[in-house]
Design an enzyme around this catalytic site. Sequence first.
Site, PDB file in Angstrom:
ATOM      1  N   ASP A  78       0.513  10.337  -5.528  1.00 18.53           N
ATOM      2  CA  ASP A  78       0.604   9.246  -4.558  1.00 18.53           C
ATOM      3  C   ASP A  78       0.087   8.006  -5.275  1.00 18.53           C
ATOM      4  O   ASP A  78      -1.106   7.891  -5.560  1.00 18.53           O
ATOM      5  CB  ASP A  78      -0.253   9.565  -3.325  1.00 18.53           C
ATOM      6  CG  ASP A  78      -0.190   8.471  -2.261  1.00 18.53           C
ATOM      7  OD1 ASP A  78       0.193   7.326  -2.581  1.00 18.53           O
ATOM      8  OD2 ASP A  78      -0.564   8.749  -1.101  1.00 18.53           O
ATOM      9  N   VAL A  79       0.976   7.074  -5.584  1.00 22.34           N
ATOM     10  CA  VAL A  79       0.596   5.942  -6.432  1.00 22.34           C
ATOM     11  C   VAL A  79      -0.381   4.990  -5.753  1.00 22.34           C
ATOM     12  O   VAL A  79      -0.967   4.126  -6.406  1.00 22.34           O
ATOM     13  CB  VAL A  79       1.827   5.153  -6.929  1.00 22.34           C
ATOM     14  CG1 VAL A  79       2.708   6.032  -7.799  1.00 22.34           C
ATOM     15  CG2 VAL A  79       2.607   4.551  -5.769  1.00 22.34           C
ATOM     16  N   TYR A 174       8.160  -5.592   3.064  1.00 24.72           N
ATOM     17  CA  TYR A 174       8.891  -5.241   1.844  1.00 24.72           C
ATOM     18  C   TYR A 174       9.110  -6.475   0.980  1.00 24.72           C
ATOM     19  O   TYR A 174       8.837  -6.474  -0.231  1.00 24.72           O
ATOM     20  CB  TYR A 174      10.219  -4.594   2.220  1.00 24.72           C
ATOM     21  CG  TYR A 174      11.047  -4.131   1.047  1.00 24.72           C
ATOM     22  CD1 TYR A 174      10.741  -2.948   0.383  1.00 24.72           C
ATOM     23  CD2 TYR A 174      12.141  -4.865   0.611  1.00 24.72           C
ATOM     24  CE1 TYR A 174      11.500  -2.518  -0.700  1.00 24.72           C
ATOM     25  CE2 TYR A 174      12.908  -4.441  -0.461  1.00 24.72           C
ATOM     26  CZ  TYR A 174      12.579  -3.271  -1.110  1.00 24.72           C
ATOM     27  OH  TYR A 174      13.350  -2.842  -2.180  1.00 24.72           O
TER      28      TYR A 174
END
Length: 269
Positions: A78-79, A174
């Site tokens: 999980d970055v 985003y």
Amino acid sequence: MNAHRTKIAIVTGAGSGIGRAVAVELLRTGWSVTLAGRRAERLEETAALARAALADASPGAVEEPAGKESTSLCVRTDVSRPEEVAALFAATRNRFGRLDLLFNNAGTFGPGNVPFEDLPYDAWRHVVGTNLDGAFLCAQEAYRQMKEQIPQGGRIINNGSISAHTPRPRSAAYTATKHALTGLTKSLSLDGRPYRIVCGQIDIGNAATDMTEQMRVGALQANGEVAPEPVMDVGDVGRTVRHMAELPLEANVQFATVLASGMPYVGRG
């Protein structure tokens, strides 16, 4: 590629979509690749696809240095979690000894078609944590390793987006992260100069993946209409990233835009 050794890459978000396409392209052409993503089973699927591509290739089709064999390593990551990112880079270093390329690809759109005033803070934080914090954490680990390794240097390619230039409706989280990635790309390019660390960005529009499947059906346009949009073969993205990756460190594609030719980007709005 340097004909004297296999080059080493980390691809984040390698379990699907663009990350999978890039990982397969690199593996089939002689790179060794650490596949990073949140779902271990999807990473294994990517590795299997790369093996199948190699097995099915006609003689002479695999652009691999003589005597070298590409290898994949799957690391569930999980970055957005610093400790998992550190473990990813340690595993790569322990397995391969160095790092030539980071493709900073992991990302999420977040909730779709949500008016800005209704966007939950938790959703905002999730998008920022994955798209921006994750890119920062991975780039920092790559930078540290590339600075210290011998020979020094390497390349980081950030996955921006068409939204790094022009937003879609109802995409504030985003779009904000993708604009921020452009700043990160420029800063890494500047700060990495003394250490032969180069950084570029690829801005992608409507590659055919699970994440963009809705584009074929209909996407919200700036005028409020919903209209289908064209998509392009995700393999073309993989080949573009490989071209950027295989340049000598004396050359850099700072920004590349690759998109479905007919998508409403030029003239969006």
